[in-house]
Scaffold this active site. Structure first.
Site, PDB file in Angstrom:
ATOM      1  N   SER A 144     -46.711  24.118  30.075  1.00  0.00           N
ATOM      2  CA  SER A 144     -46.327  25.199  30.986  1.00  0.00           C
ATOM      3  C   SER A 144     -47.426  26.243  30.964  1.00  0.00           C
ATOM      4  O   SER A 144     -48.167  26.358  29.970  1.00  0.00           O
ATOM      5  CB  SER A 144     -45.005  25.829  30.539  1.00  0.00           C
ATOM      6  OG  SER A 144     -44.787  27.070  31.189  1.00  0.00           O
ATOM      7  N   TYR A 157     -40.140  30.285  24.104  1.00  0.00           N
ATOM      8  CA  TYR A 157     -40.543  29.215  25.021  1.00  0.00           C
ATOM      9  C   TYR A 157     -42.061  29.091  25.060  1.00  0.00           C
ATOM     10  O   TYR A 157     -42.612  27.978  24.955  1.00  0.00           O
ATOM     11  CB  TYR A 157     -39.995  29.497  26.412  1.00  0.00           C
ATOM     12  CG  TYR A 157     -40.402  28.468  27.442  1.00  0.00           C
ATOM     13  CD1 TYR A 157     -39.843  27.195  27.435  1.00  0.00           C
ATOM     14  CD2 TYR A 157     -41.341  28.781  28.433  1.00  0.00           C
ATOM     15  CE1 TYR A 157     -40.217  26.248  28.382  1.00  0.00           C
ATOM     16  CE2 TYR A 157     -41.711  27.843  29.375  1.00  0.00           C
ATOM     17  CZ  TYR A 157     -41.153  26.578  29.347  1.00  0.00           C
ATOM     18  OH  TYR A 157     -41.532  25.644  30.285  1.00  0.00           O
TER      19      TYR A 157
END
Length: 246
Positions: A144, A157
């Protein structure tokens, strides 16, 4: 419609029941690869596999929880038994229950670590013996843009996605040239990830952050590009994000 590739591969895609995983499985099968779709939601897997087959592609399914190391090893061994080899693993399974640290949602932090980091490691551990025996293989990690930046609610995250990038880079450095390693780094993409955010503040932040989305197939195309390179070319990282994302 399926198109022929001169170098068809046996590809295992985790998290293939929706989003990037589904789009990747559909695209690679359409290009002539043998695709094995793995995820926990077997009903969704069966539907995607049936669509692939109806379009002329080759697809099999496996029920898989990537947090279970033994299950991942068994899944990879099953692919090898049924197809004779495994050429690629696309480590795509991931979760994104964002929240501020002071929300203290420790169980969600643990879930992200278990799926996004341990799940990746389990996949690598399962395929490496086969890749070494075969003399080659390709590990694709779906990370990501959170691997490169931290924003409010993304601390844990982003940490897991940086870990995913670091593990994949370490694999590249430690492996023989025949084993290739690629990190695919998406920006905001159409997926179900944001639907699982339980923290109200994070959910509201996501509505603004995700106002510009690109389709999951944009990431599938990047994965296809990395796999299509000749054996002496290793695509280490591709960052793909909406043109409007800043």
């Amino acid at each position: 419609m399926t198109t022929s590739t001169s170098n068809p591969k046996v590809v295992l895609v985790t998290g293939a029941s929706s989003g990037i995983g589904e789009a990747t499985a559909v695209r690679l099968a359409a290009e002539g690869h043998d695709v094995v779709l793995a995820a926990r939601r077997t009903d969704r897997l069966d539907a995607v596999a049936e669509k692939i087959r109806s379009d002329g592609g080759r697809a099999a399914t496996l029920s898989l929880d990537v947090t279970d190391a033994d299950a991942v090893r068994t899944a990879v061994d099953t692919v090898v038994q049924e197809h004779g080899r495994i050429d690629v693993i696309v480590n795509n399974a991931g979760v994104m229950p964002l929240s501020r640290l002071d929300a203290l949602l420790v169980h969600e932090w643990d879930q992200m670590i278990d799926v996004n980091v341990r799940g990746l490691l389990h996949g690598i551990a399962a395929v490496l013996p086969h890749f070494r025996r075969q003399g080659g293989g390709h590990v694709v990690t779906v990370a990501s843009v959170g691997a490169h930046e931290v924003y409010p609610t993304s601390a844990v995250y982003s940490a897991t996605k940086f870990a995913a990038w670091a593990v994949t880079e370490g694999l590249r450095l430690e492996s023989d040239p025949g084993i290739r390693a690629t990190t695919i780094t998406p920006g905001t993409v159409e997926s179900e990830l944001a639907d699982h955010v339980t923290d109200p503040g994070a959910a509201e932040y996501m509505r603004t952050f995700r106002r510009n989305l690109i389709p999951a197939d944009a990431i599938a195309r990047a994965i296809s590009f990395a796999l299509a390179q000749p054996a002496d070319v290793d695509v280490n990282e591709i960052i793909v994000r909406p043109a409007a994302q800043r």
